[in-house]
Scaffold this motif. Sequence first.
Motif, PDB file in Angstrom:
ATOM      1  N   ALA A 143       0.642  -1.173  -0.042  1.00  0.00           N
ATOM      2  CA  ALA A 143      -0.016   0.023   0.025  1.00  0.00           C
ATOM      3  C   ALA A 143       0.793   1.402  -0.104  1.00  0.00           C
ATOM      4  N   ALA A 179       2.604   1.684  -3.445  1.00  0.00           N
ATOM      5  CA  ALA A 179       1.496   2.075  -4.435  1.00  0.00           C
ATOM      6  C   ALA A 179       1.442   3.653  -4.078  1.00  0.00           C
ATOM      7  N   ARG A 180       1.363   4.128  -3.025  1.00  0.00           N
ATOM      8  CA  ARG A 180       1.115   5.635  -2.972  1.00  0.00           C
ATOM      9  C   ARG A 180       2.307   6.395  -3.205  1.00  0.00           C
ATOM     10  N   HIS A 233       2.501   6.415  -7.113  1.00  0.00           N
ATOM     11  CA  HIS A 233       1.327   6.906  -7.629  1.00  0.00           C
ATOM     12  C   HIS A 233       0.635   5.896  -8.484  1.00  0.00           C
ATOM     13  N   LEU A 234       0.459   4.488  -8.215  1.00  0.00           N
ATOM     14  CA  LEU A 234       0.043   3.479  -8.816  1.00  0.00           C
ATOM     15  C   LEU A 234      -1.272   2.865  -7.912  1.00  0.00           C
ATOM     16  N   ASN A 235      -2.156   2.570  -8.754  1.00  0.00           N
ATOM     17  CA  ASN A 235      -3.228   1.708  -8.051  1.00  0.00           C
ATOM     18  C   ASN A 235      -2.692   0.452  -7.764  1.00  0.00           C
ATOM     19  N   ARG A 236      -3.376  -0.296  -6.896  1.00  0.00           N
ATOM     20  CA  ARG A 236      -2.762  -1.491  -6.388  1.00  0.00           C
ATOM     21  C   ARG A 236      -2.571  -2.759  -7.344  1.00  0.00           C
ATOM     22  N   GLN A 237      -3.523  -2.911  -8.328  1.00  0.00           N
ATOM     23  CA  GLN A 237      -3.314  -3.939  -9.394  1.00  0.00           C
ATOM     24  C   GLN A 237      -2.180  -3.590 -10.249  1.00  0.00           C
ATOM     25  N   THR A 238      -2.026  -2.549 -10.519  1.00  0.00           N
ATOM     26  CA  THR A 238      -0.872  -2.085 -11.415  1.00  0.00           C
ATOM     27  C   THR A 238       0.744  -2.589 -10.462  1.00  0.00           C
TER      28      THR A 238
END
Length: 389
Positions: free
Chosen positions: A341, A344-345, A348-353
């Motif tokens: 998490a 990803a932050r 600047h990515l969503n979790r699936q990416t």
Amino acid sequence: MESHSGITVQRALELPGLRAGLPEVVAGADRLHRTVRWVHAGEVPNIASLLKGGELLLTTGLGLGTRPAEQRAFVRRLADRGIAALVMELGPRFSRLPASIVDAARAAGLPLVQLHREVPFVAVTEEVHTEIVNGHYALLQQAEEVHRRATRALLDGGGVPQVLGILADFTANPVFLETPDGQLLYAASTGTGPVGADPLQVWEGMRGDRAARESPPTGALLVDVPGGGPDTGAVRARLVLLAVSGPLATVHRMAAERAAAGAGLRHASETATAAQGLDDRPWYDARRLDIDLLLWRLRDHPDLAAFVNRAIGPLREHDRTSRPPLLPTLQAYLAHAGRKAETARELHLNRQTLYNRLARIGELLGTDLDDPQTVLALSLALRARRHTN
């Protein structure tokens, strides 16, 4: 700062040898504070060419010539050579000093002393040299005591700040440890005087522009801190002492040179070099960069480059030809200890990416990113790649 260790002209005149000659200062009375580096006696016309500066020259004047022009030129050459003082014994050659000699000495600002009684020059030489050597030994003892205190501080668990603090107290001036290009590593102040407990303000004022970095202020004392390892002769940092609360003396340089040879300062300077290329921060704690220092010391060993290539070679090859690059993702993932998490932050990515990228990294490397040994190896490889081609 004093350029030589020695005694002053005034002190030399107070010693029994010269005092027995009833010395009279006839020129340069305001410059008797000059340092006498050595004593030389001679009677040859070209004696100035034999001197290096800082000497107390003893003569009866046989080499001065007979014409006023020759005598003035003789005195000017001595002054240009930078001798401390000219001492002339009255006797068969001169019953009193000619005006040409006195006037030339006054014009050149050279202390000129006439002796009204004959004295054995060899006794004067031995006496002054003994005083100089004893004074030099006393300075060595002071510098050695500072070195012992610094070494004791390191052995007792102290670090660079304690060593710099000891130097600052001894010199009564602020002391700084910086990289060769002027980046501050540590600072210390004596806690008294106009700068008080804020040496950083002094350093920032000195290093505020590029010109100041390349040309330290007048009176500053710079001492190189050599590196260790394969580049033993390389300069990794330097000590900077500023004459803020008072002048810096020869003994201060001696103490700084001994402190610069301490393992703690070498460690800090090498760590600063090893930290080059890390994330841009105002400062790093050298005590937490031991792994980077170890890898830096191994930078020329072929096994280190081979290790990096085995660990992350496929990712480096991928990033040369494909997008998005995956090394930044791996680096952020490891920096956050595998917390997806937070990774990803930061990216600047969503979790699936992020999951897809991590899966691709595991596929290219043929390894499991949840395995502790794998994580350790990859972390070391990412650190080590800054030191390999």
